[in-house]
Design an enzyme around this catalytic site. Structure first.
Site, PDB file in Angstrom:
ATOM      1  N   SER A 257      28.829 -20.766  -0.805  1.00  0.00           N
ATOM      2  CA  SER A 257      28.311 -21.250  -0.053  1.00  0.00           C
ATOM      3  C   SER A 257      27.950 -20.720   1.019  1.00  0.00           C
ATOM      4  O   SER A 257      27.991 -19.044   1.207  1.00  0.00           O
ATOM      5  CB  SER A 257      29.195 -21.549   0.013  1.00  0.00           C
ATOM      6  OG  SER A 257      30.450 -21.277   1.733  1.00  0.00           O
ATOM      7  N   LYS A 258      26.368 -20.921   1.707  1.00  0.00           N
ATOM      8  CA  LYS A 258      26.265 -20.286   2.820  1.00  0.00           C
ATOM      9  C   LYS A 258      26.895 -19.228   3.846  1.00  0.00           C
ATOM     10  O   LYS A 258      26.804 -18.123   4.763  1.00  0.00           O
ATOM     11  CB  LYS A 258      25.402 -21.350   3.597  1.00  0.00           C
ATOM     12  CG  LYS A 258      23.815 -20.909   2.595  1.00  0.00           C
ATOM     13  CD  LYS A 258      22.563 -22.014   3.876  1.00  0.00           C
ATOM     14  CE  LYS A 258      21.682 -21.959   2.943  1.00  0.00           C
ATOM     15  NZ  LYS A 258      20.725 -22.964   3.042  1.00  0.00           N
ATOM     16  N   ARG A 259      28.308 -19.717   3.765  1.00  0.00           N
ATOM     17  CA  ARG A 259      29.186 -19.592   5.083  1.00  0.00           C
ATOM     18  C   ARG A 259      29.550 -18.172   4.914  1.00  0.00           C
ATOM     19  O   ARG A 259      30.693 -17.900   5.436  1.00  0.00           O
ATOM     20  CB  ARG A 259      30.714 -21.140   5.463  1.00  0.00           C
ATOM     21  CG  ARG A 259      30.092 -22.259   6.262  1.00  0.00           C
ATOM     22  CD  ARG A 259      30.827 -22.765   6.220  1.00  0.00           C
ATOM     23  NE  ARG A 259      31.824 -23.532   4.927  1.00  0.00           N
ATOM     24  CZ  ARG A 259      31.596 -24.266   4.499  1.00  0.00           C
ATOM     25  NH1 ARG A 259      30.264 -25.305   4.164  1.00  0.00           N
ATOM     26  NH2 ARG A 259      31.830 -24.667   2.834  1.00  0.00           N
ATOM     27  N   SER A 260      30.238 -17.846   3.202  1.00  0.00           N
ATOM     28  CA  SER A 260      30.495 -16.639   3.064  1.00  0.00           C
ATOM     29  C   SER A 260      29.992 -15.134   3.437  1.00  0.00           C
ATOM     30  O   SER A 260      30.679 -14.709   4.099  1.00  0.00           O
ATOM     31  CB  SER A 260      30.270 -16.664   1.701  1.00  0.00           C
ATOM     32  OG  SER A 260      28.782 -16.131   1.464  1.00  0.00           O
TER      33      SER A 260
END
Length: 486
Positions: A257-260
């Site tokens: 995900s983008k949060r990574s």
């Protein structure tokens, strides 16, 4: 044999996710391996998610990664336009949707939001996920009712009319033959109330009209494929070859995900990775060469080696540590001048002392994995950091704080007398000194290196640091070390 034609059809919704980059890469490799065509199509029909400037990001990323398209918005190959909103403006999708209505394969739906809200139901096994399963309510409207609603300007969508009984089967090159119960196929929307087609409808129409032979996409589209095939069959069109790519997960085996922090191509470039290394790494997220453990591939080598039959179905883990290793291999192999051009902004950021930056660049080249690693290798050049005198203790060199102090006092006059501060001259002088005292070379060099850098690891040896810092600064640092050890 028909010429292979693949397409990459991104939505301009922001930075390019690693998964989208892999889809583009695999579509490119599938086509180029067989001498086929690779088409770029911009799918901008989801106006709500459209991000200003995102089309430029797509072009920039494709150019930087070397994925050159044969046809696209900027290269007309005769089946354009290659931007869906431009195709939509010509009335193309509505024309085909109405053709399906005439065949009984689609229908107008006038249900409002309130009525659709009553059709929501929870998905089994999840706490909060709700889905709307349409109940074919508007399918039963008479022709007169439909015409009256259209005349009155009542908002509508056009839905696919899928059967509720029996099964639909399709073939995927990786996953084999898959059969789905028709009761699971909802009547998906083909044309939205704003007149724009949904992705699901537009991509079928466009793939057919553009002569796409092989559809490469993420395996999240597997569940929609039976509905796509029913559209192909309804129109009497040939179904393309499907290649659904495996999921990419993070190190915790959750969807990347983008949060990574490293889910997009641009994230990785900003973190100091090379485009070629990213492409190489992404190619191996779901594919490996047959009977070969090679891991470093140029794009040209990938084109030759890539055979989609050796793709895997299992999820691929985005191993950040492996990507860093791979990037390091690319840096080691890079031409020194090119490396210096790329490393220079980092060197200038972390070094204010007047030293030979090209020399420093050559020192760090084989020691870093990504450009930001430079900081930890060069921070001692401006000033010696605070360090513990335990650092002088080295079992292999047989040094400790006590004998290091004695040694530094011994070499200081020699360094003060030395005129030639080139690496070779300094090394010859210190080696001669070590031999005359019957010291091992390491016994002499370790305390000097520690005194000059205050670090356990440096990108070069003691005499190279002496040369780099010059006589005045080197002697100052040796004196400071003697004071510290005293």
């Amino acid at each position: 044999m028909t010429k292979i034609r693949t397409r990459f059809a991104p939505s301009p919704t922001g930075r390019m996710h690693v998964g989208n980059l892999r889809t583009a890469l695999y579509a490119y490799l599938v086509a180029k391996h067989e001498g086929g065509d690779f088409i770029l199509r911009i799918e901008d029909t989801d106006q709500e998610r459209y991000v200003e400037g995102a089309v430029d990001i797509i072009y920039r990323t494709m150019a930087a990664t070397g994925l050159v398209h044969d046809e696209g918005p900027d290269k007309d190959g005769g089946v354009g336009p290659y931007v869906q909103s431009e195709r939509q403006a010509s009335g193309l999708y509505l024309k085909y949707a109405k053709e399906l209505i005439d065949k009984g394969q689609a229908y107008y739906c006038f249900c409002d939001k309130e009525r659709l809200a009553t059709l929501k139901k929870s998905v089994e096994g999840t706490d909060d996920k709700e889905i709307t399963v349409y109940d074919k309510h508007c399918l039963s409207l008479s022709k007169e009712e439909v015409e009256a609603n259209l005349k009155a300007g009542k908002p509508y969508v056009i839905r696919q009319n899928n059967p509720t009984e029996g099964t639909t089967s399709f073939h995927d090159e990786l996953y084999g033959d898959i059969t789905v119960d028709n009761s699971e196929l909802d009547d998906m929307i083909l044309v939205k109330s704003d007149g724009y087609p949904t992705y699901n409808f537009a991509n079928v129409v466009d793939d057919h009209l553009m002569g796409i032979t092989h559809v490469v996409r993420g395996n999240e589209y597997l569940s929609s494929t039976p509905k796509y095939n029913r559209l192909y069959d309804a129109f009497g069109w040939e179904i393309p070859t499907y290649i659904h790519c495996p999921l990419i997960t993070d190190e915790d085996h959750k969807k990347l995900s983008k949060r990574s922090g490293h889910s997009s191509y641009e994230d990785l470039i900003e973190q100091g990775f090379l485009s070629e290394a990213v492409v190489n790494f992404v190619a191996l997220l779901g594919w490996s060469p047959e009977n070969d453990n090679t891991e470093i591939f140029s794009l040209e080598e990938l084109v030759k080696a890539f055979d989609y039959h050796h793709m895997t179905k299992s999820p691929s883990v985005f191993d950040y540590t492996k990507l860093k290793w791979m990037n390091g291999e690319y840096l080691k192999a890079m031409d020194e001048d090119k490396f210096f051009d790329m490393a220079k902004p980092y060197l200038e950021k972390y070094i204010s002392r007047d030293v030979d930056l090209k020399k420093v660049s050559n020192m760090v080249k084989t020691r870093i994995e990504i450009f930001p690693d430079i900081k930890d290798h060069v921070d001692f050049i401006d000033a010696v950091p605070e360090y513990d005198i335990e650092m002088y203790t080295h079992k292999k060199m047989k040094t400790n704080a006590e004998n290091s102090l004695a040694l530094l006092k011994e070499v200081l006059p020699l360094l003060e007398k030395q005129e030639d501060y080139s690496n070779d001259a300094l090394f010859a002088m210190l080696s001669e000194f070590a031999a005359s005292k019957e010291y091992k070379t390491g016994f002499v060099m370790w305390p000097i290196r520690t005194a000059l850098s205050g670090k356990q690891m440096t990108p070069c040896g003691a005499t190279e640091i002496l040369e780099l810092l010059g006589k005045e600064e080197s002697i100052k640092r040796i004196n400071d070390a003697i004071a510290k050890l005293s």
